[in-house]
Design an enzyme around this catalytic site. Structure first.
Site, PDB file in Angstrom:
ATOM      1  N   SER A 121       1.216  -1.436  -0.111  1.00 22.15           N
ATOM      2  CA  SER A 121       0.151  -0.254  -0.223  1.00 22.15           C
ATOM      3  C   SER A 121       0.839   1.724  -0.156  1.00 22.15           C
ATOM      4  O   SER A 121       0.829   2.572  -0.726  1.00 22.15           O
ATOM      5  CB  SER A 121      -1.283   0.366   1.429  1.00 22.15           C
ATOM      6  OG  SER A 121      -0.627  -0.577   2.163  1.00 22.15           O
ATOM      7  N   HIS A 142      -2.918  -3.949  -5.755  1.00 22.90           N
ATOM      8  CA  HIS A 142      -3.119  -2.912  -4.885  1.00 22.90           C
ATOM      9  C   HIS A 142      -4.429  -3.346  -4.697  1.00 22.90           C
ATOM     10  O   HIS A 142      -5.844  -2.769  -5.702  1.00 22.90           O
ATOM     11  CB  HIS A 142      -3.196  -1.604  -4.488  1.00 22.90           C
ATOM     12  CG  HIS A 142      -2.934  -1.258  -2.862  1.00 22.90           C
ATOM     13  ND1 HIS A 142      -3.484   0.393  -3.339  1.00 22.90           N
ATOM     14  CD2 HIS A 142      -2.635  -1.621  -2.307  1.00 22.90           C
ATOM     15  CE1 HIS A 142      -3.117   0.478  -1.695  1.00 22.90           C
ATOM     16  NE2 HIS A 142      -3.523  -0.719  -1.338  1.00 22.90           N
ATOM     17  N   GLU A 154      -6.450  -1.000  -7.744  1.00 24.27           N
ATOM     18  CA  GLU A 154      -5.571  -0.975  -8.766  1.00 24.27           C
ATOM     19  C   GLU A 154      -4.815  -1.322  -9.015  1.00 24.27           C
ATOM     20  O   GLU A 154      -3.526  -2.471  -8.410  1.00 24.27           O
ATOM     21  CB  GLU A 154      -4.165   0.848  -7.586  1.00 24.27           C
ATOM     22  CG  GLU A 154      -5.649   1.661  -6.614  1.00 24.27           C
ATOM     23  CD  GLU A 154      -5.374   2.190  -5.837  1.00 24.27           C
ATOM     24  OE1 GLU A 154      -5.614   3.687  -5.436  1.00 24.27           O
ATOM     25  OE2 GLU A 154      -4.105   1.889  -4.951  1.00 24.27           O
ATOM     26  N   ASN A 192      -5.214   6.130  -2.263  1.00 27.26           N
ATOM     27  CA  ASN A 192      -5.292   6.425  -0.278  1.00 27.26           C
ATOM     28  C   ASN A 192      -3.941   7.984  -1.295  1.00 27.26           C
ATOM     29  O   ASN A 192      -4.036   8.589  -0.124  1.00 27.26           O
ATOM     30  CB  ASN A 192      -3.804   5.801  -0.202  1.00 27.26           C
ATOM     31  CG  ASN A 192      -4.176   4.594   0.674  1.00 27.26           C
ATOM     32  OD1 ASN A 192      -5.244   4.763   1.184  1.00 27.26           O
ATOM     33  ND2 ASN A 192      -2.937   3.457   1.225  1.00 27.26           N
TER      34      ASN A 192
END
Ligand code: NAI
Length: 508
Positions: A121, A142, A154, A192
């Site tokens: 991450s 991800h 992702e 994120n």
């Protein structure tokens, strides 16, 4: 349908590894799970069996399907058992040296056509791949937690990787029943990164003593339609996870002001107020249920004591403010200047009430602000801002007036951009800058934000709905008031707003 990958190795049997293994097995590929800890392997197998048993009990799968899922999954404690795989998904501990060393060992034993991916991450895909003899074979894949429910994945290309491998991984993700989004190898990737503005700006509002945690959560839920307020969200993810992510992204972008974290979360993390999992975070929890603090009670002025109202000619959504005051049967002054008795209302975009008073030549002792960015029809709450010179009776009058309406009311201290304007403007601006940097396409950004963050709409669609020009004005004025480069507008936003283009518009 033919499988994009027939035999998938999952490295790491923890929270993520077991979820990914379950998903891949259900989609029809053979799976081998590898972990250095034999107990983790056993526990992953039992947890998958439990999940499938629950699905069987609810008649979502048949006995035969459950048997075939189980049949497809093997456990391995030796890397050689992974030799025949055509895809590796690594989900071991988040440590660059440990991940790199495992991929190096794997490269020595595994079939050279096999594609490697990492579920990291926060680490750079290029950095993880750099020690390999064939760095181009490693990409990012991800998944989000919980893997079965979070429908976005992702796909991250590193500096060495090939576009056709990213495309193949996208087809694989689609086959799993999830939605792929393509991201460049940059800190935080898409989801994120896109969420930076929400919590960090809310923390700055608290830091400035404008409003408290619970007030900010209520305002953003009621005015902007978020399912969870930023502090509810921080409590849910827990500060031992979210604070390091805030710091990591900030430092990886060499102290970019837009991502600046707050001492508030650092201090609360040090104090062990992690969130829901320890029953105490920004809120207290009893038996897992949040204890909502009561909203402050105010003494209301009698109707016959209320002053007449005067609305600034520069107020955002001025006609809607008049409609509100008319519907409340108030005495409205329509003269160019307010009388000595009138309560003046300003509704600026990005300016604080103090600056609006100075610019418009209004008496601050009897001027309040109201946030009119969001159309009243779409908002369940009025937010009124005071200013340092406001008289106590005028503050009470302003609040009493708004409380005549059926909507909830929050009263906050003076703030450039109130609460909703500043949080939304930061969120939209960061999203715009991600597009400017070419991290992802505008469409993938909005898709990832809605699926991965549960936002009511993507940052760009939100910016379009509120008006790119308005967002630009909010940021410009906030930067003027605070003098902080955090609020400088991204060129993506600036150019599209002044050209009258959608924020989703891509150059031909
Ligand atoms: P976890 O701690 O639950 O599981 C990690 C597993 O890896 C453990 O079973 C451990 O025994 C095993 N392991 C550690 N070193 C190993 C090695 N050298 N060789 C083989 N096995 C090894 O961790 P979690 O939460 O599943 O995270 C895994 C990865 O996924 C991390 O990179 C994390 O950043 C990422 N991630 C985590 C999310 C989350 O919400 N937990 C969300 C998205 C990504």
């Amino acid at each position: 349908m033919e499988n994009v990958f027939n035999f998938v190795a999952i490295l790491g049997a923890g929270a993520m590894g077991r979820g990914i293994a379950q998903l891949v097995a259900q989609a029809g590929s053979r799976v081998v799970i590898y972990d250095s800890n034999p107990q983790a392997l056993e526990s992953a197998q039992s947890s998958m069996t439990l999940q499938w048993q629950k699905m069987l009990d609810k008649e979502r799968i048949t006995q035969e399907e459950m048997a075939s899922f189980q049949e497809r999954v093997r456990l391995a404690s030796d890397l050689k058992d992974l030799r025949e795989c055509d895809l590796v998904i690594e989900a071991i501990v988040e440590n660059l040296a440990v991940k790199t060393s495992l991929f190096l060992s794997l490269e020595a034993v595994i079939n050279p056509q096999c594609l490697f991916t990492s579920n990291t991450s926060s680490l750079s895909i290029t950095a993880i791949s750099s020690g390999l003899a064939s760095p181009q074979r490693l990409l990012g894949l991800h998944f989000f937690n919980p893997v079965m429910l979070m429908k976005v994945v992702e796909v991250i290309g590193g500096l060495h990787s090939h576009a056709q491998d990213s495309q193949r991984l996208c087809r694989f993700v689609t086959q799993l029943g999830h939605t792929p989004v393509l991201a460049q190898d940059t800190p935080g990737f898409i989801v994120n990164h896109a969420s930076r503005g929400y919590s960090t700006e809310a923390l700055r509002i608290v830091q400035e003593s404008i409003a408290d945690f619970a007030q900010i959560d209520l305002i953003l839920k009621d005015q902007a339609g978020f399912k969870l307020g930023p502090f509810e969200l921080l409590d849910l993810t827990a500060l031992d996870v979210s604070h390091p992510v805030m710091e990591a992204i900030y430092h990886q972008y060499y102290e970019e002001a837009r991502y600046r974290p707050s001492f508030i979360t650092a201090q609360r993390l040090a104090g062990g107020l992690l969130g829901k999992k320890v029953a105490q975070g920004f809120y207290r929890y009893k038996d897992g249920v949040k204890l909502q603090p009561e909203e402050a009670l105010v003494t209301r002025m009698d109707r016959d004591e209320l002053p007449s109202v005067w609305v600034s000619s520069k107020a955002a959504r001025r006609p809607e403010l008049y409609t509100l005051f008319k519907s409340l049967n108030l005495q409205i002054e329509t003269t160019a200047q307010p009388s000595a008795q009138a309560l003046c209302w300003v509704a600026p975009l990005g300016l604080d009430v103090t600056t609006a008073c100075v610019l418009e030549g209004l008496d601050p002792s009897k001027t309040v602000g109201i946030d009119m960015l969001v159309a009243p029809a779409q908002s369940k709450r009025w937010v009124m801002a005071t200013n340092p010179a406001l008289r106590a009776d005028m503050k009470e009058a302003g609040e009493s007036i708004l409380r005549l309406d059926t909507k909830a009311v929050s009263v906050i201290r003076d703030s450039a951009g109130f609460v909703t304007q500043r949080v939304l403007a930061c969120l939209i601006n960061i999203g715009c800058d991600m597009c400017q940097q070419g991290i992802c396409t505008p469409a993938d950004l909005d898709l990832a934000a809605t699926l991965g963050l549960g936002y009511p709409s993507g940052p760009l669609a939100l910016g379009d709905a509120l008006g790119g020009q308005n967002i630009l004005e909010i940021l410009f004025n906030m930067q003027t008031v605070y003098g902080d480069p955090r609020y400088r507008a991204s060129p993506w936003l600036r150019r599209r707003a002044v050209l009258g283009l959608s924020l989703l518009h891509q150059e031909a």
